[in-house]
Design a protein around this motif. Structure first.
Motif, PDB file in Angstrom:
ATOM      1  N   UNK A 409      11.554 -13.389 -28.114  1.00 26.78           N
ATOM      2  CA  UNK A 409       9.993 -13.448 -28.233  1.00 26.78           C
ATOM      3  C   UNK A 409       9.386 -14.073 -29.476  1.00 26.78           C
ATOM      4  N   UNK A 410      10.363 -13.808 -30.624  1.00 25.75           N
ATOM      5  CA  UNK A 410      10.083 -14.335 -31.730  1.00 25.75           C
ATOM      6  C   UNK A 410      10.553 -15.774 -31.980  1.00 25.75           C
ATOM      7  N   UNK A 411      11.681 -16.002 -31.188  1.00 28.72           N
ATOM      8  CA  UNK A 411      11.917 -17.508 -31.120  1.00 28.72           C
ATOM      9  C   UNK A 411      10.952 -18.290 -30.444  1.00 28.72           C
ATOM     10  N   UNK A 412      10.289 -17.716 -29.122  1.00 29.17           N
ATOM     11  CA  UNK A 412       9.222 -18.125 -28.385  1.00 29.17           C
ATOM     12  C   UNK A 412       8.131 -18.589 -29.313  1.00 29.17           C
ATOM     13  N   UNK A 413       7.716 -17.462 -30.289  1.00 29.16           N
ATOM     14  CA  UNK A 413       6.667 -17.675 -31.054  1.00 29.16           C
ATOM     15  C   UNK A 413       6.869 -18.634 -32.299  1.00 29.16           C
ATOM     16  N   UNK A 414       7.948 -18.804 -32.690  1.00 30.98           N
ATOM     17  CA  UNK A 414       8.277 -19.849 -34.033  1.00 30.98           C
ATOM     18  C   UNK A 414       8.404 -21.302 -33.278  1.00 30.98           C
ATOM     19  N   UNK A 415       8.887 -21.371 -32.038  1.00 30.60           N
ATOM     20  CA  UNK A 415       9.019 -22.625 -31.519  1.00 30.60           C
ATOM     21  C   UNK A 415       7.706 -23.251 -30.952  1.00 30.60           C
ATOM     22  N   UNK A 416       6.926 -22.371 -30.228  1.00 29.43           N
ATOM     23  CA  UNK A 416       5.420 -22.631 -30.007  1.00 29.43           C
ATOM     24  C   UNK A 416       4.668 -22.941 -31.112  1.00 29.43           C
ATOM     25  N   UNK A 417       4.594 -22.195 -32.198  1.00 27.42           N
ATOM     26  CA  UNK A 417       3.818 -22.378 -33.159  1.00 27.42           C
ATOM     27  C   UNK A 417       4.180 -23.739 -34.155  1.00 27.42           C
ATOM     28  N   UNK A 418       5.270 -23.998 -34.176  1.00 31.02           N
ATOM     29  CA  UNK A 418       5.907 -25.239 -34.832  1.00 31.02           C
ATOM     30  C   UNK A 418       5.354 -26.433 -33.849  1.00 31.02           C
ATOM     31  N   UNK A 419       5.147 -26.221 -32.707  1.00 28.97           N
ATOM     32  CA  UNK A 419       4.694 -27.307 -31.820  1.00 28.97           C
ATOM     33  C   UNK A 419       3.216 -27.747 -31.882  1.00 28.97           C
ATOM     34  N   UNK A 420       2.710 -26.488 -31.808  1.00 29.64           N
ATOM     35  CA  UNK A 420       0.932 -26.315 -31.735  1.00 29.64           C
ATOM     36  C   UNK A 420       0.765 -26.888 -33.259  1.00 29.64           C
ATOM     37  N   UNK A 421       1.243 -26.440 -34.514  1.00 32.11           N
ATOM     38  CA  UNK A 421       0.834 -26.735 -35.656  1.00 32.11           C
ATOM     39  C   UNK A 421       0.956 -28.325 -35.904  1.00 32.11           C
ATOM     40  N   UNK A 422       2.030 -28.939 -35.211  1.00 36.47           N
ATOM     41  CA  UNK A 422       1.943 -30.312 -35.291  1.00 36.47           C
ATOM     42  C   UNK A 422       0.874 -31.096 -34.467  1.00 36.47           C
ATOM     43  N   UNK A 423       0.518 -30.600 -33.648  1.00 32.49           N
ATOM     44  CA  UNK A 423      -0.598 -31.161 -32.587  1.00 32.49           C
ATOM     45  C   UNK A 423      -1.841 -30.856 -33.325  1.00 32.49           C
ATOM     46  N   UNK A 424      -2.132 -29.775 -33.838  1.00 37.71           N
ATOM     47  CA  UNK A 424      -3.488 -29.299 -34.245  1.00 37.71           C
ATOM     48  C   UNK A 424      -3.763 -29.951 -35.724  1.00 37.71           C
ATOM     49  N   UNK A 425      -2.868 -30.087 -36.365  1.00 45.97           N
ATOM     50  CA  UNK A 425      -2.965 -30.791 -37.689  1.00 45.97           C
ATOM     51  C   UNK A 425      -2.925 -32.066 -37.693  1.00 45.97           C
ATOM     52  N   UNK A 426      -2.352 -32.723 -36.673  1.00 45.92           N
ATOM     53  CA  UNK A 426      -2.557 -34.080 -36.319  1.00 45.92           C
ATOM     54  C   UNK A 426      -4.173 -34.329 -35.969  1.00 45.92           C
ATOM     55  N   UNK A 427      -4.726 -33.630 -35.210  1.00 46.32           N
ATOM     56  CA  UNK A 427      -6.157 -33.546 -34.997  1.00 46.32           C
ATOM     57  C   UNK A 427      -7.092 -33.619 -36.060  1.00 46.32           C
TER      58      UNK A 427
END
Length: 537
Positions: A409-427
């Motif tokens: 779940x740490x891997x799930x967390x880091x992968x999801x966070x990386x993807x979400x960060x790119x999306x939110x920061x682009x916005x």
């Protein structure tokens, strides 16, 4: 030890509970403070390792000590576990960087594994399975009580004192527990006929290390398909096969394969594995929601998790007494597991502190109702001669589940966070694009999730910007919070699904009556038959 007087048993239980509380409080006191400690040491990328190394070393210690305590008795290992834990806690307080903290937490894990394995087994020595229901509830209450005062005290200490004192403040309690065990716990004779399974212990340890390192590094340090990860999993398979071959021929195996011919032991261990995988893998991120997303200071973050501990203490005590009274246990597991799942579902969709509190209350009720059962099932299904190794096997599977759950779940967390960060920061990047390069570079410091876990430092950084830039900085921080919140939802949903599978398997758990003596029914029948064939002259 079943024949000891009631008064002596109560004194021994007081000593055991003191040792368990010492180990438990040293874990819970750092729970709410750990995100701040990790931020201070600049090691968020290694956050799961602080948890994983503790679980790794405690897992290995647990299973090795289980068989050894059957041979040499519980007392030397209880004393040794407390001493090792004392040393580890003291060294943790001296940590100057994240790598030292990880290493010293590993030492703490060895001590904790020895204490927990031996303490639960000692209760099995003292009381018949029917009576253990009550004591299982009381022992869970010791964990629950530490969970009530630990997080709140830890949050207050990290806000008002140097964080190193979190590891030092309860050292005197450890010394008291050591003295109590030394004075009260009876020494038992060594089983002369049994030998130590050094080869089996080696390959079991190597198998566990390879598995846990593989899951810990996959998706974070290395890709899942990398040669390092594939090599670790391949090594785990090879070591595991060698271990099985060794155990088949060992005179006194460290983990007897015959245990797993018992369907109750096998199914209970699988349920414990899955339950801890989902539960531990998700619950370590509660502080990320409370402190990172909601911005609650560590002092008050403990109040959010406190209801879970209180409800668990109350329910485990009540259910433990009901199990002792009725001799039945499966019904409570069937009731508790769905309530745990409901609590985790609330965590997945919580968007306020009050919903987090509701999730904690619900989950605590389910935990208190269902958790005391699975220690009893294994101990009730085996011979007293195998009590230590059977209890250790149960804790081995739980610890493996917890460690693998945290890693996955740490891997799930880091992968999801990386993807979400790119999306939110682009916005949120349009306004920042209008600023000069130096200011944009300064703003990039706010894109580090570590910042959300150290609110005082975050406020300082935002205040350091010019007045016209501060609204943009706030926008970047809000985008970071949204990314973290979305990632936590994914983690909690995965955890919910895993615990739900454990709940389904509980339906198939075979229930046998709890014995009123440590002697197996067959042993009693054999003795009666022997008396009939060879009457006293």
């Amino acid at each position: 030890m079943e024949e000891l007087s009631h008064k002596r048993k109560m004194a021994i239980m007081a000593a055991i509970l003191a040792a368990m509380f010492f180990a438990a409080i040293n874990q819970t006191i750092v729970s709410t403070a750990m995100p701040r400690i990790i931020a201070i040491l600049q090691g968020m990328e290694h956050y799961t390792w602080v948890i994983t190394i503790f679980m790794l070393t405690s897992t290995i210690a647990t299973i090795l000590v289980g068989k050894l305590s059957d041979i040499y008795g519980r007392k030397p290992f209880l004393l040794g576990g407390i001493l090792i834990f004392l040393v580890g806690a003291f060294l943790c307080g001296l940590s100057q960087n994240i790598f030292q903290l990880i290493a010293y937490r590993g030492i703490q894990g060895i001590g904790a594994g020895i204490i927990m394995s031996t303490a639960f087994t000692a209760v099995g020595d003292l009381f018949a399975p029917r009576e253990r229901g009550k004591w299982s509830g009381i022992m869970m209450s010791a964990f629950g009580f530490s969970s009530v005062i630990g997080p709140t005290l830890g949050g207050w200490l990290v806000d008002h004192m140097d964080w190193h004192w979190l590891f030092w403040i309860f050292l005197p309690l450890g010394i008291v527990a050591f003295v109590l065990i030394l004075a009260l716990f009876p020494k038992t004779a060594r089983r002369e006929s049994e030998t130590i399974d050094y080869l089996g212990s080696l390959f079991l340890s190597l198998t566990i290390i390879a598995i846990l390192l593989g899951f810990s590094w996959a998706g974070t340090r290395y890709d899942w398909g990398s040669r390092e990860i594939i090599g670790l999993f391949a090594a785990a398979i090879v070591f595991g096969i060698i271990f099985l071959l060794v155990e088949r021929k060992a005179k006194s195996p460290v983990l007897p394969l015959s245990l797993f011919r018992n369907d109750i032991v096998t199914l209970s261990n699988i349920i414990g594995f899955l339950m801890n995988a989902g539960m531990m893998g998700a619950l370590i991120y509660i502080s990320f929601f409370v402190q990172g997303v909601e911005g609650i200071a560590p002092t008050y973050a403990g109040y959010v998790t406190m209801p879970m501990s209180i409800t668990m203490v109350v329910m485990s005590t009540v259910i433990g007494r009901m199990i002792t009274k009725s001799g039945k246990y499966k019904r409570y597991a069937l009731l508790g597991m769905p309530i745990m799942v409901a609590g985790m579902l609330i965590m997945a969709f919580m968007d306020s502190v009050w919903l987090a509190v509701a999730a904690m209350i619900t989950f605590g009720i389910g935990l208190g109702v269902g958790m005391p059962v699975f220690s009893l099932t294994v101990q009730n299904a085996v011979s007293p001669a195998d009590l230590g190794v059977a209890t250790a096997s149960s804790q081995l599977f739980r610890n493996l589940g917890g460690t693998i759950g945290i890693a996955v779940l740490g891997t799930v967390m880091s992968t999801s966070l990386s993807s979400n960060l790119k999306e939110k920061m682009a916005q949120s990047g349009a306004a920042a694009a209008q600023l000069d390069e130096e200011t944009r570079s300064h703003l990039s410091a706010l894109m580090d999730p570590n910042m959300l876990l150290d609110q005082p430092k975050l406020k300082e950084v935002i205040a350091s910007f010019p007045a016209n830039v501060q609204p943009i900085a706030e926008q970047v921080v809000n985008a970071l919070k949204d990314a973290l919140s979305s990632s936590l939802t994914v983690v909690f949903l995965w955890g919910t699904a895993i615990v739900a599978v454990a709940g389904v398997l509980t339906v198939f758990l075979r229930e046998i009556p709890l014995r009123t003596s440590n002697r197996l029914p067959q042993e009693g029948a054999d003795k009666e038959r022997s008396a009939e064939l060879h009457p006293a002259r």
